[in-house]
Design a protein around this motif. Sequence first.
Motif, short mmCIF file in Angstrom:
data_model
loop_
_atom_site.label_atom_id
_atom_site.label_comp_id
_atom_site.label_asym_id
_atom_site.label_seq_id
_atom_site.Cartn_x
_atom_site.Cartn_y
_atom_site.Cartn_z
N VAL A 33 -4.79 3.31 2.59
CA VAL A 33 -4.08 3.34 3.59
C VAL A 33 -5.03 3.58 4.59
O VAL A 33 -4.67 2.84 5.92
CB VAL A 33 -3.20 4.84 3.79
N VAL A 75 2.21 2.20 -3.55
CA VAL A 75 1.44 2.83 -4.31
C VAL A 75 1.51 4.41 -4.05
O VAL A 75 1.49 5.12 -4.92
CB VAL A 75 -0.06 2.44 -4.17
N GLY A 76 1.58 4.92 -2.69
CA GLY A 76 1.91 6.14 -2.61
C GLY A 76 2.84 6.79 -2.96
O GLY A 76 3.20 7.87 -3.63
N VAL A 78 -5.00 5.83 -2.82
CA VAL A 78 -3.87 5.68 -1.71
C VAL A 78 -4.62 5.88 -0.73
O VAL A 78 -4.34 5.49 0.52
CB VAL A 78 -2.69 6.59 -1.96
N VAL A 131 0.84 -1.18 0.02
CA VAL A 131 0.06 -0.05 -0.05
C VAL A 131 1.07 1.30 0.12
O VAL A 131 0.62 2.23 -0.72
CB VAL A 131 -0.74 0.07 1.22
N ILE A 146 -0.42 12.73 1.64
CA ILE A 146 -1.04 12.33 0.07
C ILE A 146 -2.06 13.30 -0.11
O ILE A 146 -2.12 13.63 -1.29
CB ILE A 146 -1.62 10.82 0.32
#
Length: 486
Positions: A186, A22-23, A182, A19, A87
């Motif tokens: 998260v 991905v960010g 994201v 995860v 993010i």
Amino acid sequence: MLTEAPAAPARNPTRIALVLVVGMIMATLDQTIVNVAIHRLSAEFHADLHTIQWVATGYSLALGAVVPTSAWLVGRVGAKRLYLLAIAAFAVGSVLAGLAWNIESLIAFRLVQGASGGLLMPVGMTILLRAAGPERLGQLMSTLGLAILVGPLLGPVIGGYLIDEVSWRWMFFINLPLGVLVLVLVSRVVPDDAPEPARALDIRGLLLMSPGLALVIYGVTAAGEQSGFATPAVLIPLLAGAGLIAAFVRRSLRVPVPLLDLRVLGNRTTGTSAVLLAVFAGGYFGSMLLLPLYFQVVRGESALVAGALGIPFALASGATMQVAGRLIDRIPPGRYLPASITVALTGFVLFIVQLDADAPYWALGLTMVLMGAGGGGTLMPVMTTATRPLSREQQPAGSTVLNMISTTAMAVGTAVASVTLGALLPVTGGLQALHAMAPDQRADLAPALAEAFQHTYLIAPVLIGLALVPALLLPRRRVTESHAGR
């Protein structure tokens, strides 16, 4: 049951790592897309190379400025909440960058992106360490390395397509749906955590460091515009910036809790590795701006094709990075790092030798493989070598200092490369004059343009070659754990 609920996700740290990747991919995509877009942005905003390079340099400066504050922010806000905020801020900054109405607004919104993007790696590592424990961190760090592979591999191609077929604005707008994805992942996967008592933030140190670096880089850029250093417009910012940085270093060595604990550089291996990282990163990352510009300016390729032609470089770098961490665990740094640096140096020299207006793409691609493999095989092992001899208490400070050195070298290298290229372009008016030329006029200038790129590229092998000196001073035998920290 309430106390056990947050622990369930932590039992699967690999899922958490994926995860977080991905960010981080969102940030690395953005960085690599912008390099491909420099030529288009210069035409869009009628900006010369000295100005347009701040779209990349400003991002790096903001990223470097926020890294030292990450530990303090985690203590005040909490790791998960801070990651979510970073993010969200990155996505908002991306939308604002896509809405930019002039070059000044675009640079300002890139600063927002850099400040938020700079938190993703250190905060992500904090989340991962808490979920996995130090005994599994090395294994999971290779998972985080996927972001370094995927971002530079896909970014130039996706960005090139958006720039050519849709609009340059969409290279920023694309981060909004990615950011929402994201945030959802998260929120569901990463366990909650509570803020902890944080150490005091060295605000005075922050106010010395950030403006000091910005003034030095502004002075370098102004030197290109003024065609020399012997003018007040260049000397004043350079001297003021150097003075602020000197004051920051002096303060960092004296106060109990500095913004950056430069005392970790007193360890011989750490200090030597830091010098190696600075000169290598300055040459390696500084050249990143040149590759897509060469394909677009000299060879007349579209942004999409320019991005695709850079795939060998990105693929070799990312793939090598996946195995370099294992190699540095088995081979002493004084033996491994000179070899990996030599690979990069060989690639850059062979690339420059054949860099002209008609160089075959397959031959350039082969040398780019060497360039990327040498870079990917050097950067992470240098970080590992530098932090390994530090005590567990010193390692977070060491990691922060090294990240700061890397981002600063990237910003300075990019500025120097852009200034040098701008000065060597064989037309009055730089990129703006080239945009106004007819295709046949630009074709006639292609050999002279290629020569300008060839000479500018010389900066990279010179700095990479200098990196061999500290590399040869590193330990040539494996250091046992009992000697770590000495």
